[in-house]
Design a protein around this motif. Structure first.
Motif, PDB file in Angstrom:
ATOM      1  N   SER A 447       0.990  -1.130  -0.103  1.00  8.54           N
ATOM      2  CA  SER A 447      -0.029   0.046   0.155  1.00  8.54           C
ATOM      3  C   SER A 447       0.910   1.244   0.045  1.00  8.54           C
ATOM      4  O   SER A 447       1.970   1.492   0.727  1.00  8.54           O
ATOM      5  CB  SER A 447      -0.981   0.169   1.067  1.00  8.54           C
ATOM      6  OG  SER A 447      -1.670   1.221   1.417  1.00  8.54           O
ATOM      7  N   THR A 448       0.568   2.098  -0.923  1.00  8.08           N
ATOM      8  CA  THR A 448       1.574   3.214  -1.028  1.00  8.08           C
ATOM      9  C   THR A 448       0.681   4.814  -0.802  1.00  8.08           C
ATOM     10  O   THR A 448      -0.426   4.809  -1.389  1.00  8.08           O
ATOM     11  CB  THR A 448       2.049   3.388  -2.436  1.00  8.08           C
ATOM     12  OG1 THR A 448       2.718   2.273  -2.723  1.00  8.08           O
ATOM     13  CG2 THR A 448       2.987   4.557  -2.573  1.00  8.08           C
ATOM     14  N   SER A 449       1.333   5.302   0.173  1.00  7.45           N
ATOM     15  CA  SER A 449       0.674   6.866   0.223  1.00  7.45           C
ATOM     16  C   SER A 449       1.675   7.894   0.110  1.00  7.45           C
ATOM     17  O   SER A 449       2.952   7.473   0.263  1.00  7.45           O
ATOM     18  CB  SER A 449       0.059   6.742   1.851  1.00  7.45           C
ATOM     19  OG  SER A 449      -0.647   5.939   2.251  1.00  7.45           O
ATOM     20  N   ALA A 474      -3.492   8.267  -0.997  1.00  4.82           N
ATOM     21  CA  ALA A 474      -3.388   6.868  -0.826  1.00  4.82           C
ATOM     22  C   ALA A 474      -3.920   5.927  -1.996  1.00  4.82           C
ATOM     23  O   ALA A 474      -4.998   6.018  -2.550  1.00  4.82           O
ATOM     24  CB  ALA A 474      -4.618   6.574   0.385  1.00  4.82           C
ATOM     25  N   GLU A 475      -2.919   5.211  -2.450  1.00  5.98           N
ATOM     26  CA  GLU A 475      -3.004   4.494  -3.764  1.00  5.98           C
ATOM     27  C   GLU A 475      -3.639   5.416  -4.823  1.00  5.98           C
ATOM     28  O   GLU A 475      -4.596   5.163  -5.547  1.00  5.98           O
ATOM     29  CB  GLU A 475      -4.169   3.303  -3.399  1.00  5.98           C
ATOM     30  CG  GLU A 475      -3.554   2.289  -2.402  1.00  5.98           C
ATOM     31  CD  GLU A 475      -2.192   1.794  -2.945  1.00  5.98           C
ATOM     32  OE1 GLU A 475      -2.246   1.538  -4.208  1.00  5.98           O
ATOM     33  OE2 GLU A 475      -1.483   1.468  -2.040  1.00  5.98           O
ATOM     34  N   PRO A 497      -4.142   1.083   6.290  1.00  6.69           N
ATOM     35  CA  PRO A 497      -2.987   0.063   5.634  1.00  6.69           C
ATOM     36  C   PRO A 497      -1.792   0.136   6.687  1.00  6.69           C
ATOM     37  O   PRO A 497      -1.020  -0.696   6.659  1.00  6.69           O
ATOM     38  CB  PRO A 497      -2.702   0.772   4.459  1.00  6.69           C
ATOM     39  CG  PRO A 497      -4.142   1.396   4.133  1.00  6.69           C
ATOM     40  CD  PRO A 497      -4.754   1.881   5.496  1.00  6.69           C
ATOM     41  N   GLU A 550       3.450  -2.748   4.181  1.00  2.00           N
ATOM     42  CA  GLU A 550       3.223  -4.150   3.620  1.00  2.00           C
ATOM     43  C   GLU A 550       2.900  -4.937   4.911  1.00  2.00           C
ATOM     44  O   GLU A 550       3.592  -4.722   5.929  1.00  2.00           O
ATOM     45  CB  GLU A 550       4.558  -4.361   2.905  1.00  2.00           C
ATOM     46  CG  GLU A 550       4.341  -5.586   2.158  1.00  2.00           C
ATOM     47  CD  GLU A 550       5.574  -6.066   1.548  1.00  2.00           C
ATOM     48  OE1 GLU A 550       5.697  -7.189   0.937  1.00  2.00           O
ATOM     49  OE2 GLU A 550       6.611  -5.299   1.173  1.00  2.00           O
TER      50      GLU A 550
END
Length: 550
Positions: A447-449, A474-475, A497, A550
């Protein structure tokens, strides 16, 4: 009106079109519906067609088929971003239709536009309405209808553009995101600007002022060989940050002092620090004076004469290839090419075994040619490409049929953390399918922020956004906005996340001071006690923070 188009006319039309879109690229950029500074559709389309314009300037071409073919080839290699790739596909189909033609009339033009649309739709996995695809399809349909009544190339192109504008205006109703933002599709607008530039050339109208220069092919690098190392007047690039401990000393006095010692001076001061960049022959004197203002926090000195000599040596070696494409012979089974922005992130990928790192990402999408060059340099039988940005995936995929002597596999990594996770899952002893499966599975676990800033005022999905606001994504979806970056960091730390993650990595950009980054690390350690948290200097030129969970 011009009834037909020959090879020379087509060459001039492409050059005129490139000039036209480069003049309007900023307006097209500003049509991007998200106020994050990634409005790059105009820039990508301009850079893409500029590669074709440069090709058209090289030598006269006898036929439309030859001119269109060279245009399509140049566009493919120069394609940047999704919009640039789709543009190249529209011209690829066009070129296929006129391949054997010396000249084309209105009916030929209509058929070629339709071939272009078919090529673009075929290549896009999930075509969406309200995009450049819609605009090009309806424009081509009108071209065909007009050609049945009037076999005049100029009249057909004019009708296509007219219907294209009707279609463009309707994109705001076809795409919910565009409707919320109140804008038309940027890619569709860019395509019509290009067609209008081509029509203007047919009509004998002059190239827009400044447009011819703007349409010049972008160089992969500056011509460093045009001057000698001895011509560098000030040899040391000197950068530092010092504290404002001595409040009695005016930073403007430091500016005057440094101006006398060198050039390329940039000095920024606030109540706490002074940040300086200057080229000088006396870095010692620069730092001695700086320390009278306060304690030095960071210092970087680089010998530009040595750097220039190294560049010249590299250029000399490149010239030994007589301009021919250089492809590294396979020395191993697997190789890896990754896209990212920032020295810190590049070093992370190299440490994980990536052979070639391409500088790029948000707002600076590398071309297909850029990616292919790194693939060629990679001495492996199978080369995995990690685009790490959704707007680079299509450009990377164009390399698959172009690569020679090796197999290319493009993994659909949309963020840098996804690319890093994929590299961590590589097993050099496993088979190709096993590695593809493992790397693809790893992408889905991340998950990427991100936190960045708003480029302009906007109202998006119920959020009133003001230029300069910090934005949390976020995403790639808007998570929140605030004038205080710490408020957003706290909210992100509390989000699911991060709360559910076993591992969190925080990358901080070049505008974030290390002390500030350490505070962010402590914030996340407090808010996410279950996670193992790592802090890294990513050096990204755009984002303040990129957070991987993650």
């Amino acid at each position: 009106m011009r009834e037909t188009i020959d090879g020379a006319s087509f060459q001039r039309m492409v050059i005129h079109a490139a000039a036209s879109i480069n003049i309007q690229k900023q307006h097209i950029n500003e049509l991007n519906v998200f106020p994050v500074p990634d409005g790059d559709t105009g820039t990508n389309m301009g850079l893409t067609i500029s590669t074709a314009a440069a090709e058209m300037k090289k030598a006269p071409l006898n036929t439309v088929g030859e001119a269109a073919g060279k245009t399509a080839s140049a566009l493919l290699r120069g394609a940047r971003g999704n919009s640039g790739v789709i543009l190249s596909l529209l011209f690829r189909g066009f070129a296929k239709a006129v391949k054997e033609k010396d000249t084309i009339d209105g009916r030929d033009l209509a058929v070629a536009l339709d071939f272009g649309v078919a090529a673009a739709y075929k290549a896009v996995m999930k075509p969406a309405e309200g995009t450049i695809l819609t605009v090009s399809r309806l424009a081509a349909a009108q071209a065909a209808a007009t050609a049945r009544e009037n076999n005049n190339a100029e009249a057909v192109l004019e009708a296509a553009i007219r219907e294209g504008h009707v279609a463009l205006d309707d994109t705001i109703n076809q795409n919910p995101v565009l409707k919320k933002a109140g804008v038309v599709d940027a890619g569709g607008k860019g395509f019509l600007v290009i067609l209008q530039g081509m029509l203007d050339e047919l009509r004998g109208e002059p190239i827009p002022e400044g447009g011819d220069e703007a349409a010049a092919a972008p160089k992969d690098r500056a011509d460093f060989e045009s001057f000698s190392t001895e011509e560098i007047q000030f040899g040391y690039c000197t950068e530092f940050i010092c504290s404002r401990d001595n409040k009695k000393k005016d930073p403007e006095a430091l500016r005057g002092f440094l101006s006398a010692l060198g050039d390329s001076l940039v000095l920024v001061d606030d109540d706490e620090i002074i940040k300086v960049h200057v080229h000088t022959n006396n870095p010692g004197r620069v730092l001695e004076e700086a320390i009278t203002y306060g304690a030095l926090q960071t210092v970087k000195i680089e010998n530009m004469r040595n750097q220039h000599s190294e560049i010249l040596e590299e250029a000399h070696e490149a010239h030994q290839d007589d301009g021919e494409r250089k492809i590294a012979a396979p020395e191993k089974k697997y190789g890896f090419v990754s896209v990212c922005a920032g020295d810190g992130l590049a070093e992370v990928f190299r440490d994980l075994g990536v052979d070639g790192v391409i500088s790029g990402g948000q707002t600076m999408n590398p071309s297909t040619e850029d990616i292919l060059r790194e693939i060629d340099r990679t001495p492996a039988e199978i080369v995995f490409v990690l685009p790490n940005n959704k707007n680079i995936i299509m450009a990377a995929q164009q390399c698959v049929p172009l690569a020679e002597g090796k197999k290319v596999i493009v993994l659909p990594s949309k963020t840098v953390p996804q690319g890093i996770s994929a590299m961590l899952s590589v097993d050099p002893d496993a088979g190709e399918e096993e590695n593809v499966s493992a790397m693809t599975e790893a992408l889905g676990r991340v998950s990427t922020s991100e936190i960045t800033y708003a480029a302009r005022d906007s109202d998006f999905d119920g959020f009133a956004i003001t230029q300069g606001d910090y934005l949390a994504l976020a995403e790639h979806q808007l998570f929140g906005t605030d004038r205080d970056i710490h408020v957003l960091l706290e909210r992100l730390a509390q989000a699911a996340p991060q709360q559910e993650a076993e591992f969190i990595t925080i990358f901080y950009g070049e505008d974030v001071q290390e002390a500030e980054a350490q505070k962010t690390l402590e914030l996340f350690r407090t808010a996410c006690p279950k996670a193992e948290i790592t802090l890294l200097a990513g050096g990204q030129p755009v984002y303040y923070y990129m957070i991987s969970a993650e």
